[in-house]
Design an enzyme around this catalytic site. Structure first.
Site, PDB file in Angstrom:
ATOM      1  N   SER A 191     -13.725  -0.956  -2.787  1.00 44.77           N
ATOM      2  CA  SER A 191     -13.303  -1.309  -1.424  1.00 44.77           C
ATOM      3  C   SER A 191     -11.924  -1.956  -1.386  1.00 44.77           C
ATOM      4  O   SER A 191     -11.371  -2.147  -0.301  1.00 44.77           O
ATOM      5  CB  SER A 191     -14.324  -2.245  -0.772  1.00 44.77           C
ATOM      6  N   HIS A 231     -11.017 -10.548  -4.871  1.00 49.80           N
ATOM      7  CA  HIS A 231     -11.992 -11.613  -4.636  1.00 49.80           C
ATOM      8  C   HIS A 231     -11.476 -12.956  -5.139  1.00 49.80           C
ATOM      9  O   HIS A 231     -10.811 -13.044  -6.174  1.00 49.80           O
ATOM     10  CB  HIS A 231     -13.317 -11.277  -5.309  1.00 49.80           C
ATOM     11  N   THR A 241     -13.985   2.319 -10.048  1.00 51.16           N
ATOM     12  CA  THR A 241     -12.647   1.818  -9.728  1.00 51.16           C
ATOM     13  C   THR A 241     -12.020   2.587  -8.582  1.00 51.16           C
ATOM     14  O   THR A 241     -11.445   1.999  -7.661  1.00 51.16           O
ATOM     15  CB  THR A 241     -11.731   1.902 -10.966  1.00 51.16           C
ATOM     16  N   GLU A 260     -12.098   9.079 -21.963  1.00 50.98           N
ATOM     17  CA  GLU A 260     -12.646   9.140 -20.603  1.00 50.98           C
ATOM     18  C   GLU A 260     -13.185  10.546 -20.336  1.00 50.98           C
ATOM     19  O   GLU A 260     -12.503  11.532 -20.621  1.00 50.98           O
ATOM     20  CB  GLU A 260     -11.551   8.780 -19.597  1.00 50.98           C
TER      21      GLU A 260
END
Length: 401
Positions: A48, A52, A44, A34
């Site tokens: 929000s 889902h 990520t 990373e």
């Protein structure tokens, strides 16, 4: 060391893929690289936080299949590891008569995707759930929830290392070369040899794919910034659950909506404007080389030419709080401009092909060296363990002991 696989990208999809690989084959020599000094630093960490349900996605698509499977995997994971979450439900609101056929299509998709408990709501029934909402018809979606995906990603990272995987932070990949069936990944701090590269680089997934492809790929990541306001504490009572509009079917965005947050508070938004750099979370963030690449891509020019009016409206809302408020008032008429305070922002990695298509489904590109997750926008966080399942199965077929 020769690694069995090296995963590029420490967002939730890369981490979930690593975790699923180690769950299936604990003896794997696995490295995750990373470029930031922490996991979940971009999409990520700016998510929000919605779990889902699978309502929106074309039945049989990768999005639909992975969202529904990933939803249950995520809930099981959170219960097992005591990660705070809440299945609070939401309503999708048609604010005009013209939106009712689109809303009915959503309801039908939800049924086809196996969602139970969906209900078509009258205005009176909507107000029993959300007393302050306005609309002509709605859908109750009981499966939708809220969570902090950064917390989930950090737990994935902890488990990866506990299972013997290695995570290398603060290293940006500069090149990938292949020789005799093995790939060498070079960063500014070292080089790593592997049998298989797995690219989960999110906003730079197209760039990393190009490092392993001899021929140009027919897509580019176009960064769209989503900006949020938050409701002042004294106005939190206006939103009991989650409130969404009926989305425009021409765009892979869901429109401005209201989202309760797991830590408390209510977000309002987002809009969707072109970001002038791939990790451009502020209006002032700018990278001429990255913007130039976006503007030069034929597909983006076709999208801009076709939908410039919609784009201008999004930009207007970006700079006009009153215009943003007006869009939100379609759902909550009581809301006033002074009820909103500036919130955060996220950048969505949206793949666009050369013909001007904004890819609506997840996209995985394989070549001799690598597996590339090239389009994984929302609901990728909800779907992360399922996407990781899919990618890990592809990987294990190719990794030879």
């Amino acid at each position: 060391m020769l690694y069995d696989t090296v995963i590029i990208g420490g967002g939730i999809v890369g981490l979930a893929t690593a975790l699923q690989l180690l769950e299936k084959k604990p003896s794997l020599r696995l490295l995750l690289i990373e470029k930031e000094n922490q996991v979940a630093a971009h999409q990520t960490g700016h998510n929000s936080g919605v779990i889902h349900s699978g309502l929106y996605y074309k039945p049989g698509s990768l999005k639909a299949n992975n969202c529904i499977k990933g939803y249950h995997q995520l809930l099981d994971f959170c219960q097992k590891h005591e990660i705070p979450h809440e299945i609070c439900g939401k309503i999708v609101v048609a604010t005009t008569e013209e939106q009712i056929p689109l809303m009915q299509n959503l309801y039908d998709r939800g049924i086809q995707n196996g969602l139970s408990g969906l209900e078509i709501l009258s205005p009176e029934q909507m107000r029993e759930i959300e007393p302050h909402v306005a609309g002509v018809k709605g859908i109750k979606v009981p499966q939708t929830g809220i969570i902090n995906y950064k917390v989930v990603a950090e737990k994935y990272a902890y488990l990866i290392q506990e299972k013997g995987g290695r995570i290398q932070l603060g290293e940006k990949v500069s090149s990938i070369s292949e020789r005799e069936g093995k790939s060498t990944i070079v960063t500014q701090k070292g080089s790593y040899e592997t049998k298989l590269v797995i690219n989960c680089a999110g906003l730079y997934s197209d760039k990393v794919t190009q490092l392993t492809e001899r021929n140009p790929i027919n897509l580019r990541i176009i960064p769209f910034r989503g900006e949020y306001y938050e409701l002042k504490p004294e106005k939190h009572h206006l939103v009991k659950h989650l409130i969404y509009p009926v989305p425009d079917p021409n765009f892979p965005f869901l429109g401005v909506h209201f989202t309760r947050m797991i830590e408390g508070g209510v977000e309002a938004g987002p809009n969707a404007v072109l970001a002038f750099r791939r990790e451009g979370y502020k209006k002032t963030d700018f990278s001429w080389p990255e913007l130039k690449e976006t503007l030069a891509w034929p597909g983006f020019r076709k999208v801009a030419g076709k939908y410039w009016k919609t784009g201008m409206g999004e930009y207007y809302r970006s700079f006009s709080k009153s215009a943003f408020t007006k869009a939100l008032q379609a759902l909550l008429p009581e809301l006033k401009e002074e009820d909103l305070i500036p919130g955060g922002a996220g950048v969505r990695a949206q793949a666009c092909d050369e013909q001007g298509g904004l890819l609506d489904d997840f996209a995985i590109i394989e070549n001799a060296q690598s597996i590339n997750v090239c389009n994984a926008p929302s609901p990728a966080a909800t779907s992360s363990l399922s996407i990781g399942d899919t990618v890990s199965d592809l990987a294990l077929k190719r990794i030879i002991d």
